[in-house]
Design a protein around this motif. Structure first.
Motif, PDB file in Angstrom:
ATOM      1  N   ARG A 171      -4.152  19.481  12.917  1.00 34.17           N
ATOM      2  CA  ARG A 171      -4.855  20.670  13.388  1.00 34.17           C
ATOM      3  C   ARG A 171      -3.887  21.840  13.421  1.00 34.17           C
ATOM      4  NH1 ARG A 171      -9.630  21.506  14.991  1.00 34.17           N
ATOM      5  NH2 ARG A 171     -10.078  19.335  15.356  1.00 34.17           N
TER       6      ARG A 171
ATOM      7  N   MET B  38      -7.222  23.916   2.397  1.00 35.75           N
ATOM      8  CA  MET B  38      -8.572  23.363   2.322  1.00 35.75           C
ATOM      9  C   MET B  38      -9.117  23.521   0.915  1.00 35.75           C
ATOM     10  SD  MET B  38     -12.134  24.457   4.130  1.00 35.75           S
ATOM     11  CE  MET B  38     -11.648  24.853   5.776  1.00 35.75           C
TER      12      MET B  38
ATOM     13  N   VAL C  45     -11.959  14.318   7.526  1.00 36.28           N
ATOM     14  CA  VAL C  45     -11.212  14.931   6.427  1.00 36.28           C
ATOM     15  C   VAL C  45     -12.111  15.740   5.506  1.00 36.28           C
ATOM     16  CG1 VAL C  45      -9.225  13.387   6.402  1.00 36.28           C
ATOM     17  CG2 VAL C  45     -11.301  12.721   5.189  1.00 36.28           C
ATOM     18  N   GLY C  46     -13.407  15.481   5.569  1.00 34.64           N
ATOM     19  CA  GLY C  46     -14.314  16.237   4.712  1.00 34.64           C
ATOM     20  C   GLY C  46     -15.642  16.446   5.404  1.00 34.64           C
ATOM     21  N   HIS C  47     -16.335  17.483   4.964  1.00 33.82           N
ATOM     22  CA  HIS C  47     -17.607  17.818   5.613  1.00 33.82           C
ATOM     23  C   HIS C  47     -18.512  18.439   4.554  1.00 33.82           C
ATOM     24  CE1 HIS C  47     -19.594  19.782   9.389  1.00 33.82           C
ATOM     25  NE2 HIS C  47     -20.393  18.978   8.723  1.00 33.82           N
TER      26      HIS C  47
ATOM     27  N   ILE D  13     -12.966  20.085   2.274  1.00 36.30           N
ATOM     28  CA  ILE D  13     -12.025  18.958   2.423  1.00 36.30           C
ATOM     29  C   ILE D  13     -10.727  19.516   2.983  1.00 36.30           C
ATOM     30  CG2 ILE D  13     -10.553  17.277   1.228  1.00 36.30           C
ATOM     31  CD1 ILE D  13     -12.767  16.749  -0.701  1.00 36.30           C
TER      32      ILE D  13
END
Ligand code: ATP
Ligand code: MG
Length: 583
Positions: free
Chosen positions: A151, A157, A416-418, A451
């Motif tokens: 974070r 990204m 890790v991904g959305h 990501i």
């Protein structure tokens, strides 16, 4: 690369500021250095690992038909004002003025910029579908940057955005991205899970998060472990983030018990569920808690069964609120005039909502809204009303899978991904339209796909490490092979190490040659710390028996082969393993 020339400042001591293992190991292994809070420099090995992830992401995005672009980091406030997020995004958006006093920000995400690009350049259904992505440094002024690359405030990204003309096409794009993400994380060599995620209050949309499974994860996932056949005929694979996870709806009562008269009872000093229920001699399942929340500045009382907890994101969605937080004791007292612990819904002046489980409870205990008192035999509908009922609670491991009724299991994960089906929220806000086949103006239907590239490297370490250091999965290791020259003063050994090095380089293997004038012990330690998957040792067993030892970092297994076979053996093993992951 020759180790002697590499900028690789490994540390013997564990840095005090690092709380989680990936942060500790990234610092100790000389992959990153902190510049300031949440902002890191990537050293050669750190950058190499990041580039490996990027390359896999790029290949799979391209394969899925997405096109790479690179959008500006600095964004004008105007666009954010247009979308309404200049206000809504809050302090995570780092804002500044340029020399002309123009308000700007550093991009935390790029929905506005990409929608602006598309509205100005794409006007016809003939140019759809369109799927654009970039890999870039983002800035978010996180309130608590922590855990190193997990974070950060500045981080790398991959963000992608899709534009479609119809719902069906938009759903097909979403599914394609879902598949691409499955391939990406598989190819990274990670153990992961796609879970259903909260979509906020925008109705009709859907979203999945990709979670790297690791005990140290900040997120909790509820996963069906039944192996049952779901109604669709496939094996049930229900998995959801806790913010979204649901259990089965409460079973209706078999028979209606007689409603007993409401009875006020003194419960001196008993405020917590356990204390109250022990004192009253009842189970927590027979008590209803009254929790006070603040939703966009307004108080709301939430009723849940004594052994359940409110899930604030579910509450937020039910209320259609932007921000929901639990009130502290002082705030709750201010809203109700009753000390927490004795609050109850009877005569409550503020809005009251209830978790659906409360609707099947009868003759339960509640706070009497008076210090040191509770009621027994309270009943919804007779003694009090609520303005809404819904699934408002956290699931527990006692809950059953909402799809198949099987057992649920909780696991920890790192997001890790959305992927997110946005619909037309941004295209409407920014008036981004195209002409459909009938010459009619339509809003683009959008999706967005992120990501965390730098976070993926950290998550891979959270998942794969031991007491000696990092254990990189082969596809994202900064180097695939490290050769240890265990006797740099010995000409024969040095020559053999050099031959293997040249052979591997010629075969396209990413290889590091530890040619330093160091003791074998410290070379072993460093090789373990930096986590290179294959370690080749050229030492006494070569001069005495002509053998080279190849040791795997992951399971410690080693084989000894003649010099002539070392390169071929490594090349074949590496190819086979990478092929298996990308199949
Ligand atoms: P989180 O809930 O962890 O803050 P998010 O929902 O804000 O994540 P998105 O906006 O979906 O994240 O961003 C896409 C991806 O970027 C995330 O899945 C995550 O992998 C990564 N990411 C988000 N914030 C950070 C951060 N501060 N540092 C590193 N990576 C991040
Ligand atoms: Mg965030």
């Amino acid at each position: 690369m020759r180790y002697s020339q590499l900028l690789l400042p490994t540390l013997k001591e564990t840095p005090a500021e690092a709380e989680v293992v990936s942060h500790r190991l990234l610092l100790r292994a000389g992959f990153i250095r902190k510049l300031t809070s949440g902002v890191y420099t990537y050293l050669p090995l750190g950058l190499a690992a990041i580039r490996k992830v990027e390359q896999i992401v790029r290949q799979e995005m391209n394969r899925a038909g997405a096109q790479e672009v690179l959008l500006p980091v600095v964004q004008p406030a105007d666009l954010w004002i247009e979308s309404g997020r200049w206000v809504k995004y809050g302090p995570e958006l780092l804002r500044f003025k340029d020399r002309h006093e123009r308000e700007s920000c550093l991009g935390p995400t790029h929905e506005e910029v990409i929608t602006d690009l598309v509205r100005k350049n794409v006007h016809s259904y003939k140019n759809l579908p369109l799927n654009l992505y970039q890999i870039q440094t983002k800035f978010r002024d996180e309130i608590r940057p922590r855990f190193g690359l997990m974070r950060g405030r500045e981080f790398i990204m991959k963000d992608g955005y899709s534009f479609d003309g119809t719902e069906d096409a938009a759903n097909a794009t979403y599914n394609k991205m879902h598949e691409a993400y499955q391939r990406i994380f598989k190819r990274c060599g990670l153990s992961f899970r796609a879970v259903e995620a909260d979509t906020g209050s925008i109705g009709g949309s859907f979203s999945h998060e990709f979670m790297v499974l690791a005990e140290t994860g900040e997120d909790t996932l509820a996963i069906c472990k039944s192996g049952n056949k779901a109604p669709s005929g496939e094996i049930c694979n229900y998995a959801a983030n806790m913010e979204k996870a649901a259990g089965q709806p409460p079973a209706p009562l078999v028979s209606e018990p007689q409603l007993l008269p409401l009875k006020k009872i003194e419960t001196p000093g008993k405020r917590k569920v356990q204390a109250v229920t022990e004192f009253l001699g009842i189970a927590p399942q027979n008590l209803v808690k009254t929790m006070i929340y603040v939703a966009d500045g307004k108080p709301v009382a939430v009723l849940v069964r004594g052994d359940h907890e409110v899930q604030p994101v579910k509450l937020k969605n039910m209320l259609g609120a932007v921000d929901v937080e639990m009130a502290d004791d002082k705030q709750a007292f201010g809203f109700t005039g009753v000390p927490t612990g004795y609050l109850g819904p009877v005569g409550m002046k503020i809005t009251v909502v209830a978790d659906r489980e409360v609707t099947v409870m009868r003759n339960f205990a509640i706070g009497a809204s008076e210090k040191n008192y509770h009621y027994l035999n309270a009943n919804l509908g007779r003694d009090f009303e609520v303005s809404a009922v819904g699934d408002l609670r956290m699931v527990t491991e006692d809950d059953c899978c909402p799809v198949c009724g099987g057992e649920l299991e909780f696991t920890k994960g790192i997001e890790v991904g959305h992927i997110f089906k946005l619909g037309t929220s941004y295209s409407e806000a920014l008036q981004a339209t195209f002409l459909d086949g009938n010459g009619k103006e339509q809003f683009f239907i959008m999706g967005c796909y992120g990501i965390g590239v730098s976070r993926t490297v950290a998550a891979s370490i959270e998942q794969n490490h031991d007491q000696d250091g990092i254990v990189f999965p082969l596809p994202i290791a900064p180097y695939q092979v490290v050769i240890l020259n265990l006797s740099p003063k010995d000409e024969q050994i040095t020559q053999a190490a050099e031959d293997i090095y040249q052979g591997l380089l010629a075969a396209g293997v990413e290889v590091l040659l530890d040619d330093r004038d160091e003791r074998p012990g410290s070379k072993f330690k460093d090789a373990d710390l930096i986590g290179i998957p294959f370690r080749v040792m050229v030492g006494k067993s070569f001069t005495q028996e002509g053998l080279i030892e190849i040791r795997r970092r992951d399971n410690g297994q080693s084989i000894s082969v003649p010099l002539s076979e070392a390169v071929d053996n490594l090349v074949a093993t590496i190819r086979a393993e990478l092929n298996e992951l990308s199949a």
